[in-house]
Write a protein that holds these residues in place. Structure first.
Motif, PDB file in Angstrom:
ATOM      1  N   PRO A  76      50.654  68.566 109.813  1.00  0.00           N
ATOM      2  CA  PRO A  76      50.393  67.851 108.555  1.00  0.00           C
ATOM      3  C   PRO A  76      51.168  66.544 108.424  1.00  0.00           C
ATOM      4  O   PRO A  76      50.587  65.520 108.019  1.00  0.00           O
ATOM      5  N   ALA A  77      52.450  66.545 108.756  1.00  0.00           N
ATOM      6  CA  ALA A  77      53.247  65.327 108.614  1.00  0.00           C
ATOM      7  C   ALA A  77      52.788  64.241 109.576  1.00  0.00           C
ATOM      8  O   ALA A  77      52.723  63.051 109.218  1.00  0.00           O
ATOM      9  N   ALA A 122      44.657  73.643 104.537  1.00  0.00           N
ATOM     10  CA  ALA A 122      45.074  73.165 103.216  1.00  0.00           C
ATOM     11  C   ALA A 122      46.285  72.245 103.311  1.00  0.00           C
ATOM     12  O   ALA A 122      46.335  71.201 102.644  1.00  0.00           O
ATOM     13  N   ARG A 123      47.250  72.595 104.157  1.00  0.00           N
ATOM     14  CA  ARG A 123      48.456  71.763 104.274  1.00  0.00           C
ATOM     15  C   ARG A 123      48.123  70.391 104.854  1.00  0.00           C
ATOM     16  O   ARG A 123      48.664  69.374 104.403  1.00  0.00           O
ATOM     17  N   ILE A 124      47.249  70.364 105.854  1.00  0.00           N
ATOM     18  CA  ILE A 124      46.864  69.088 106.458  1.00  0.00           C
ATOM     19  C   ILE A 124      46.124  68.220 105.442  1.00  0.00           C
ATOM     20  O   ILE A 124      46.441  67.034 105.265  1.00  0.00           O
ATOM     21  N   LEU A 125      45.158  68.794 104.767  1.00  0.00           N
ATOM     22  CA  LEU A 125      44.363  68.017 103.816  1.00  0.00           C
ATOM     23  C   LEU A 125      45.235  67.484 102.687  1.00  0.00           C
ATOM     24  O   LEU A 125      45.131  66.303 102.304  1.00  0.00           O
ATOM     25  N   GLU A 126      46.080  68.316 102.147  1.00  0.00           N
ATOM     26  CA  GLU A 126      46.944  67.886 101.045  1.00  0.00           C
ATOM     27  C   GLU A 126      47.898  66.783 101.496  1.00  0.00           C
ATOM     28  O   GLU A 126      48.140  65.811 100.764  1.00  0.00           O
ATOM     29  N   ALA A 127      48.422  66.907 102.716  1.00  0.00           N
ATOM     30  CA  ALA A 127      49.370  65.900 103.216  1.00  0.00           C
ATOM     31  C   ALA A 127      48.690  64.556 103.427  1.00  0.00           C
ATOM     32  O   ALA A 127      49.235  63.499 103.074  1.00  0.00           O
ATOM     33  N   VAL A 128      47.485  64.577 103.994  1.00  0.00           N
ATOM     34  CA  VAL A 128      46.789  63.315 104.266  1.00  0.00           C
ATOM     35  C   VAL A 128      46.333  62.657 102.965  1.00  0.00           C
ATOM     36  O   VAL A 128      46.490  61.450 102.783  1.00  0.00           O
ATOM     37  N   VAL A 129      45.776  63.440 102.050  1.00  0.00           N
ATOM     38  CA  VAL A 129      45.332  62.870 100.770  1.00  0.00           C
ATOM     39  C   VAL A 129      46.500  62.229 100.028  1.00  0.00           C
ATOM     40  O   VAL A 129      46.372  61.142  99.445  1.00  0.00           O
TER      41      VAL A 129
END
Length: 332
Positions: A76-77, A122-129
């Motif tokens: 995610p980061a 979910a973690r990836i999407l939230e981090a990118v958004v």
């Protein structure tokens, strides 16, 4: 259809395809009728951002708006930083790849492999958004395999995470590109979401595009393999959706001019040596529908310079356009 502030008109999207949807091809498809063209998959790993391949993939100078860049990765980061980097390079849309079925990508726990871990999704999407001020889109498949069709669950996660639009390929990862795309899952997703949904898979004609739009209720369609060697498909579909009439196929002279323009763009973008090499696959796609093209391709693929490649191509199509049997020389 809008993705964030960006109107997508006509509602036709060129699918991201590694080794295909480079800047020359994206510009060509937009000129011929695509409302949006998504870049080749770019790596999220900053160690490779300065390689020749990545520099070309991140080059969007002069492209019509909106510029959409697809990123791939699993952390995610790292994905968030890649989104920031590409937005800083001019991307107006960031697309996240969770649809690629390639073994190399999935073995790195990226692409469609991510659909196996909904919490990580979910973690990836939230981090990118959260990382960028531009809209973020997502591409997925219907699931990992026939027993794990979790695209509806991933779609809900996407909407809750702030994803601005979702593209769904109507196959599972283990199908790759075999069999026929199914659209019922896309229809169920569209019925459940508020954000725009883009239907993808086996859309190869104006009538098929209309059929898929009606069956799924999708806001737009995404076209991939059918545009290879046939970039005018976008104009054909747009005309049919707007009028109900089918355009006649392009003349040989029109195909020649489109192809020569594409070759010039490839030579200019990559340089002569790489441009000639990369152009060969496009020549193959353009020429695949005529039985006499095998001999032509055997010769033109041996052309080692831009001038020879252009001359052989021009002479061949000119001969076909005049109704004269094209004489293919013994060597380029």
């Amino acid at each position: 259809m809008f993705i964030g502030p960006h109107p997508i008109e006509p509602k036709l999207v060129l699918a991201p395809m590694a080794g295909v949807t480079d800047k020359p091809f994206r510009q060509l498809c937009k000129r011929l009728g695509a409302g949006l063209a998504v870049s080749e998959m770019t790596t999220s790993d900053p160690r490779f951002w300065n390689t020749r391949k990545s520099v070309h993939r991140m080059d969007h100078a002069g492209e019509p708006d909106p510029v959409s860049v697809q990123i791939a990765g699993t952390d995610p980061a790292v994905m968030a930083e890649a989104a920031r980097h590409n937005a800083g390079q001019g991307a107006q849309l960031i697309d996240i790849n969770m649809g690629c079925p390639a073994k190399k990508v999935c073995n790195a726990w990226a692409g469609s492999a991510l659909m196996q871990d909904e919490a990580l999704v979910a973690r990836i999407l939230e981090a990118v958004v959260a990382a960028v001020d531009v809209p973020v889109t997502l591409k997925i498949r219907t699931g990992w395999n026939a027993d794990n069709r979790n695209a509806p669950a991933i779609a809900r996660i996407a909407q809750e995470s702030g994803i601005a639009a979702l593209a769904v390929h109507g196959r599972t990862r283990d199908q790759h590109y075999t069999g026929q795309a199914e659209y019922d899952t896309i229809a169920a997703i569209k019925a459940d979401l508020r954000i725009p949904v883009i239907a993808n898979g086996d859309i190869d004609s104006p009538r098929k595009a209309l059929e898929v739009l009606r069956h799924t209720g999708a806001d737009a369609v995404m076209i991939g393999r059918a545009a290879q060697g046939r970039p005018w498909i976008f104009g054909e579909i747009a005309h049919f959706l707007a009028t109900g009439d089918e355009l006649p196929p392009p003349s040989l002279a029109q195909v020649r001019d489109i192809l020569l323009g594409h070759l010039h763009a490839l030579h200019g973008f990559y340089g002569e040596q790489a441009g000639v090499r990369i152009a060969r696959k496009h020549l193959g796609w353009y020429a695949k529908d005529r039985p006499e093209n095998r001999a032509f391709l055997a010769v033109v693929n041996r052309a080692d310079g831009a001038e020879a490649q252009l001359r052989l191509t021009r002479d061949y199509f000119d001969a076909l356009a005049t109704g004269v049997a094209a004489e293919v020389p013994a060597a380029a």
